[in-house]
Design an enzyme around this catalytic site. Sequence first.
Site, PDB file in Angstrom:
ATOM      1  N   ARG A 240      -6.248 -43.210  71.520  1.00 49.74           N
ATOM      2  CA  ARG A 240      -5.352 -43.404  70.386  1.00 49.74           C
ATOM      3  C   ARG A 240      -5.730 -44.692  69.681  1.00 49.74           C
ATOM      4  NH1 ARG A 240      -3.938 -39.016  70.078  1.00 49.74           N
ATOM      5  NH2 ARG A 240      -1.874 -38.078  70.106  1.00 49.74           N
ATOM      6  N   GLU A 269      -4.746 -45.135  61.407  1.00 45.30           N
ATOM      7  CA  GLU A 269      -5.457 -43.995  60.794  1.00 45.30           C
ATOM      8  C   GLU A 269      -4.511 -43.177  59.909  1.00 45.30           C
ATOM      9  OE1 GLU A 269      -6.640 -42.223  64.645  1.00 45.30           O
ATOM     10  OE2 GLU A 269      -5.371 -40.514  64.154  1.00 45.30           O
ATOM     11  N   HIS A 287     -10.571 -38.203  64.185  1.00 44.64           N
ATOM     12  CA  HIS A 287      -9.588 -37.681  65.152  1.00 44.64           C
ATOM     13  C   HIS A 287      -9.757 -36.165  65.352  1.00 44.64           C
ATOM     14  CE1 HIS A 287      -5.388 -38.604  66.983  1.00 44.64           C
ATOM     15  NE2 HIS A 287      -5.983 -37.621  67.646  1.00 44.64           N
TER      16      HIS A 287
END
Length: 321
Positions: A240, A269, A287
């Site tokens: 993460r 992000e 991601h």
Amino acid sequence: MTQPKILVARAVFPEVIARLEQHFVVESNQLDDNWTKAQFIQKLQGKQGVFTTGGDRIDAEVLAACPGLKICANMSVGYNNFDVDAMTQAGVTATNAPDVLTETTADFGFALLMATARRMTESEHYLRAGKWSKWSFDMFAGSDIHGSTLGILGMGRIGQGIARRGAHGFGMKVIYHNRSRLSAELETDCKATYVGKEELLKTADHVMLVLPYSPASHHTIGAAELSLMKPTATLVNIARGGIVDDAALASALAARRIAAAGLDVFEGEPKVHPDLLTIPNVVLTPHIASATIPTRLAMANLAADNLIAVLTGKKPLTPLN
Ligand code: DGY
């Protein structure tokens, strides 16, 4: 009997929406609009369930404004977008989507490690830019994967999948650090040895981050930790954003205090620290570690299964509270 109303907060597979429509009155966001928090709360009015992805925050403010809500089903294994304590207090079920993405995500972690250590994207950019005029003996020389030491921080199911790939597939020595140590059986299966965090950072040739994000894991890797790593080491983050201090990492990469990094997740992000965008020795992906169609479909169906179970009076399949 009137059907419960649910909100699907992001665009998802039409077949999953069709499944949900067999059980619920569904309001969906198939245009994938970005909602403000106020718009999200407004859309949740009168809804008993919500299908979320990792970017949709459910906190005390949302819960207080949406008293009819009974379940929030996240289409991701990570659930740092949920305030689970607040949900428990409000009597709202929280579910995530574990297991179905484990192997796909472990595949990607390994792919990102390979791309980073062997400088694949950096060399591809060079070629595409028309800069390749002749071969040379040390051109884009990277570091070996086979036979090297892989250090895994966070040894849940995905970490274990990466350990198995490294140990069994590439003859890597695997060391790991985790809140709790694995059983002897699992350690044997993963051929992994438990070590302290500092020893891991000092001895690993490649450090892979697979731990969940929480305030306790914020900046698990910052300037101090980067300074412990070998100058030849690579760092891969598929966990993460926020687990790595991206600004500190960008400085360490620019100064070559570590060799390279592979990042699938970023602090804040989809914004990416601007320095990371200009540094050559970092592989950046948006991601996508769990992004294969079968896996994303399985994740979406698991979130749908949780909604259907809870709103028809059954137990959730993968509860968080
Ligand atoms: C997860 O499931 O947590 C992945 O990061 C996708 O959001």
